[in-house]
Enzyme design. Structure first.
Site, PDB file in Angstrom:
ATOM      1  N   ARG A 101       0.840  -1.199   0.000  1.00 53.90           N
ATOM      2  CA  ARG A 101       0.000   0.000   0.000  1.00 53.90           C
ATOM      3  C   ARG A 101       0.880   1.256   0.000  1.00 53.90           C
ATOM      4  O   ARG A 101       1.950   1.275   0.609  1.00 53.90           O
ATOM      5  CB  ARG A 101      -0.850  -0.039   1.276  1.00 53.90           C
ATOM      6  CG  ARG A 101      -1.815   1.112   1.474  1.00 53.90           C
ATOM      7  CD  ARG A 101      -2.947   1.063   0.513  1.00 53.90           C
ATOM      8  NE  ARG A 101      -4.093   1.839   0.945  1.00 53.90           N
ATOM      9  CZ  ARG A 101      -5.083   2.181   0.124  1.00 53.90           C
ATOM     10  NH1 ARG A 101      -5.060   1.827  -1.149  1.00 53.90           N
ATOM     11  NH2 ARG A 101      -6.124   2.856   0.569  1.00 53.90           N
ATOM     12  N   THR A 376      -9.999   0.360  -9.544  1.00 52.69           N
ATOM     13  CA  THR A 376      -8.994  -0.481  -8.915  1.00 52.69           C
ATOM     14  C   THR A 376      -9.013  -1.692  -9.817  1.00 52.69           C
ATOM     15  O   THR A 376      -9.860  -1.783 -10.701  1.00 52.69           O
ATOM     16  CB  THR A 376      -9.440  -0.820  -7.462  1.00 52.69           C
ATOM     17  OG1 THR A 376      -9.447   0.377  -6.695  1.00 52.69           O
ATOM     18  CG2 THR A 376      -8.529  -1.817  -6.775  1.00 52.69           C
ATOM     19  N   THR A 394      -4.220  -0.637  -7.189  1.00 50.75           N
ATOM     20  CA  THR A 394      -5.013   0.547  -7.504  1.00 50.75           C
ATOM     21  C   THR A 394      -4.199   1.822  -7.572  1.00 50.75           C
ATOM     22  O   THR A 394      -3.107   1.912  -7.004  1.00 50.75           O
ATOM     23  CB  THR A 394      -6.114   0.735  -6.423  1.00 50.75           C
ATOM     24  OG1 THR A 394      -7.024   1.751  -6.827  1.00 50.75           O
ATOM     25  CG2 THR A 394      -5.529   1.119  -5.085  1.00 50.75           C
ATOM     26  N   ASN A 396      -6.344   4.370  -6.922  1.00 47.62           N
ATOM     27  CA  ASN A 396      -7.526   4.929  -6.256  1.00 47.62           C
ATOM     28  C   ASN A 396      -8.558   5.337  -7.294  1.00 47.62           C
ATOM     29  O   ASN A 396      -9.237   4.481  -7.833  1.00 47.62           O
ATOM     30  CB  ASN A 396      -7.189   6.078  -5.306  1.00 47.62           C
ATOM     31  CG  ASN A 396      -8.370   6.402  -4.407  1.00 47.62           C
ATOM     32  OD1 ASN A 396      -9.142   5.522  -4.090  1.00 47.62           O
ATOM     33  ND2 ASN A 396      -8.536   7.647  -4.021  1.00 47.62           N
TER      34      ASN A 396
END
Ligand code: GLY
Length: 566
Positions: A101, A376, A394, A396
């Site tokens: 992330r 995504t 992703t 976003n």
């Protein structure tokens, strides 16, 4: 026929531009493979995955190659400028999950998106340079390769470089999405990236991305350093300085993915492995499944008023928990065990009334936001040895921040919007948050990504996941209960109409044609505010059939997704 189409795609891809031409299956049955399966959102990415598997690569190799290929052929969500999560189950049953992330840059501050009036300046958090978190995808792929890779790193990036350098033909869906975002591209960039096209993009137009090919070549030669140091890093930092962003050279060098313990749960004898915080996906999915067990959806008519009432009430409670309790576990003590505890969930869901929706104000109050485009992408891979990967990645929003790094040819994410910029103010998915998901330097923003693997009696059963922001969790949930509780085949489960609710906005979203007028009236009588949508989300998944073969389900009704096996 499928084999011939695929062979053609692979051969041609390395020498010229070409247009994938894939007819959707005629029956409600996914692709069948005896040994291996790949399901992604783009036929060319699926072809890349299969090519790697046929060369002797394992599922992790294929996943890495697919991630890079999607950067080229699916630029709205495939990425090297974003991040994601992977759930891996090796053939021997060992399960691990990787968090790659994005992180808040070191210069970020809790109230950095608040204007002088104390309100969130939405454009800063969604569009342009300040919206980006420090990308994690390249470090994530490198880490996966270090731990599990079989083929050379270089071989895995070759297909993406060839697609970028030689070009590929745009699908109608991607041409349309590029056209929709022209204003954003103009506004976010100081120059004319290739995606800006005054005449408009059409299906079949060629996308040649030489700058991206060059960036991928640096990554190919230097591994993660080819992105986080050297020329590409310099280009990214220069882009930040000139565009008013805050990602620094140190942020890039310092970025590290994290192996996390999976969220594990059981549902009617099946074992579920999913993603832990900073994704909310795993915890929320286990809560939903516990609710389903408690409420007994399997005894109700599929998508009838009773089921949808209870399902909506269940989802609203789970998303209310998400908003208050979930955030990056490295910064906030997430009560994981308490949230997936049997007794807690039984008590929580016992408050659901049979014929009446509970008012959101009885749970908590908040404002609502309309839905915006949600992008995504998820893919699933199973290799001939039985290794499996569920990977969701992703930028976003669609095309992330809309900033394409000058000279480097890739989009940056707008993932900072997944933080709670101000308690109670919704992000682009209408999700609200609290202190648990407040912005802090180096912190990861809360996600809904839910890459998930299920076992049945200790053996691989289902590999699943979905794009779609807030709708990811409920879509993955429906893919599971459709198969387990409603006896659907995988493709049938994917095609079935989906519904979604998330506490706030206080709305029950239903795919067009998903319910009859009678069911609609019944739900409205129980207090639900219904809004119809074209689609909620898209599943790309793999199911192990009773004879051991694999059914690949791709969401071809809602996207360009394509599954293929051998
Ligand atoms: N950016 C969407 C998510 O992570 O849930």
């Amino acid at each position: 026929m499928r084999k011939i189409i695929l062979l053609l795609l692979i051969v041609v891809s390395f020498f010229s531009c070409y247009q994938p031409k894939v007819a959707p299956p005629q029956e409600v049955k996914g692709a069948i493979g005896e040994n291996a399966m790949v399901a992604t959102t783009h036929p060319l990415a699926t072809a890349v995955g299969l090519e790697i598997l046929k060369k002797g690569g394992n599922a992790i190799d294929a996943a890495i190659a697919i991630q890079f290929a999607l950067t080229v052929v699916y630029p709205q969500a495939g990425n090297i400028g974003g991040g994601g999560f992977a759930v891996i189950r090796l053939a021997d049953g060992e399960v691990s999950t990787l968090d790659f992330r994005e992180k808040a840059p070191e210069l970020s501050k809790k109230d950095m998106y608040l204007g002088p009036d104390g309100e969130v300046v939405q454009t800063n958090i969604r569009l342009g340079h300040l919206a980006s978190g420090v990308p994690g995808s390249v470090a994530g792929m490198w880490e996966l390769h270090q731990k599990h890779g079989h083929l050379s790193w270089s071989e895995l990036i070759n297909p993406a470089i060839n697609l970028a350098y030689s070009g590929h033909l745009l699908t109608e869906g991607i041409a349309n999405s590029l056209n929709e975002k022209q204003n954003n591209f103009q506004e976010a960039n100081r120059y004319q990236p290739w995606v800006i096209n005054d005449k408009g993009w059409n299906k079949g137009d060629t996308a040649i991305q030489k700058e991206l090919a060059s960036t991928l070549s640096f990554i190919q030669k230097q591994g993660r350093d080819g992105f986080y140091k050297g020329i590409v890093a310099d280009q990214l930092v220069k882009e930040m300085i000139l565009g008013g962003g805050i990602i620094s050279a140190k942020d890039l060098i310092d970025y590290q993915p994290v192996w996390r313990d999976p969220i594990k749960g059981s549902y009617k004898g099946y074992t579920i492995y999913s993603m832990a915080p900073p994704s909310s996906g795993g915890i929320a999915l286990i809560q939903l499944l516990k609710g389903s067990e408690h409420l007994g959806f399997e005894k109700m008519e599929f998508n009838g008023a009773e089921m949808l009432h209870y399902k909506t009430e269940l989802e609203r409670r789970v998303y209310a928990d998400r908003a208050v309790h979930l955030g990056d576990p490295d910064y906030y003590e997430v009560p994981t065990a308490a949230l997936i505890d049997d007794d807690y969930n039984k008590t929580r869901f016992s408050s659901i009334k049979k014929n009446k929706k509970t008012a959101s104000s009885e749970m908590k109050e908040g404002d609502v936001a309309p839905y915006e485009s949600t992008e995504t992408t998820h893919f699933s891979v199973v290799d001939p040895a039985g290794n499996a990967v569920a990977l969701t990645t992703t930028l976003n929003g669609s095309y992330g921040s809309s900033v394409m790094v000058k000279g480097a040819g890739f989009f940056l994410n707008n993932e900072m919007d997944d933080f709670s910029a101000k308690p109670g103010v919704p992000n682009i998915y209408g999700l609200i948050g609290s202190e648990a998901n407040a912005i802090a330097p180096g912190k990861r923003m809360l996600s809904s990504m839910t890459p998930t693997i299920l076992e049945k009696e200790g053996a691989l059963f289902l590999v699943t996941g979905s794009p779609g922001g807030a709708t990811i969790i409920t879509t993955v949930f429906q893919s599971i209960i459709n198969v387990i509780d409603f006896d659907m085949g995988l493709q049938e489960a994917i095609n079935a109409k989906k519904t979604h609710s998330q506490w706030l906005p206080d709305t029950l979203f239903i795919e067009n044609g998903g319910i009859s007028t009678e069911v609609q009236l019944d739900l409205e009588k129980r207090g639900h505010a219904i809004r119809f949508k074209e689609s909620t989300s898209k599943i790309n998944a793999i199911l192990v059939l009773e004879d051991g073969s694999l059914e690949g389900g791709a969401d071809y009704l809602r996207s360009d997704s394509y599954a293929e096996g051998f």
